[in-house]
Scaffold this motif. Structure first.
Motif, short mmCIF file in Angstrom:
data_model
loop_
_atom_site.label_atom_id
_atom_site.label_comp_id
_atom_site.label_asym_id
_atom_site.label_seq_id
_atom_site.Cartn_x
_atom_site.Cartn_y
_atom_site.Cartn_z
N ARG A 34 3.47 14.33 -9.14
CA ARG A 34 4.18 15.44 -8.51
C ARG A 34 4.29 16.59 -9.50
O ARG A 34 4.24 16.40 -10.71
CB ARG A 34 5.55 14.99 -8.03
N THR A 51 0.83 -1.20 0.00
CA THR A 51 0.00 0.00 0.00
C THR A 51 0.87 1.25 0.00
O THR A 51 0.60 2.19 -0.76
CB THR A 51 -0.94 0.00 1.22
N LEU A 52 1.89 1.28 0.84
CA LEU A 52 2.79 2.43 0.87
C LEU A 52 3.54 2.59 -0.45
O LEU A 52 3.74 3.72 -0.92
CB LEU A 52 3.77 2.30 2.03
N PHE A 61 2.41 1.69 -3.42
CA PHE A 61 1.43 2.19 -4.37
C PHE A 61 1.21 3.69 -4.19
O PHE A 61 1.20 4.45 -5.16
CB PHE A 61 0.12 1.44 -4.21
N ILE A 62 1.07 4.13 -2.94
CA ILE A 62 0.88 5.55 -2.67
C ILE A 62 2.11 6.34 -3.13
O ILE A 62 1.98 7.42 -3.71
CB ILE A 62 0.57 5.78 -1.18
N GLY A 63 3.29 5.80 -2.90
CA GLY A 63 4.51 6.46 -3.34
C GLY A 63 4.59 6.60 -4.85
O GLY A 63 4.99 7.64 -5.37
N VAL A 73 2.02 6.72 -6.94
CA VAL A 73 1.02 7.70 -7.35
C VAL A 73 1.51 9.11 -7.08
O VAL A 73 1.39 10.01 -7.93
CB VAL A 73 -0.33 7.43 -6.64
N VAL A 74 2.10 9.34 -5.91
CA VAL A 74 2.63 10.67 -5.59
C VAL A 74 3.75 11.03 -6.54
O VAL A 74 3.83 12.16 -7.04
CB VAL A 74 3.10 10.72 -4.11
#
Length: 50
Positions: A32, A20-21, A23-25, A27-28
């Motif tokens: 950006r 999950t982390l 995936f979030i990374g 996407v960010v």
């Protein structure tokens, strides 16, 4: 504790959190500020020599 059971519990908790982390990374990183220009430049690399 059995190896399979340990790995199953690890994947259910910490493995899921890590994915999950990640995936979030991603996407960010993709959304950006300033990434649009870099993505457009990378998309035109195969066509540079033509």
């Amino acid at each position: 504790m059995e190896t399979y059971t340990f790995l199953r519990h690890f994947a259910d908790s910490w493995g899921l959190l890590a994915m999950t982390l990640f995936f979030i990374g991603v996407v960010v990183f993709a959304f950006r500020p300033g990434s649009r220009e870099q993505a457009d430049e990378a998309a035109h690399i195969p066509l540079k020599d033509d």
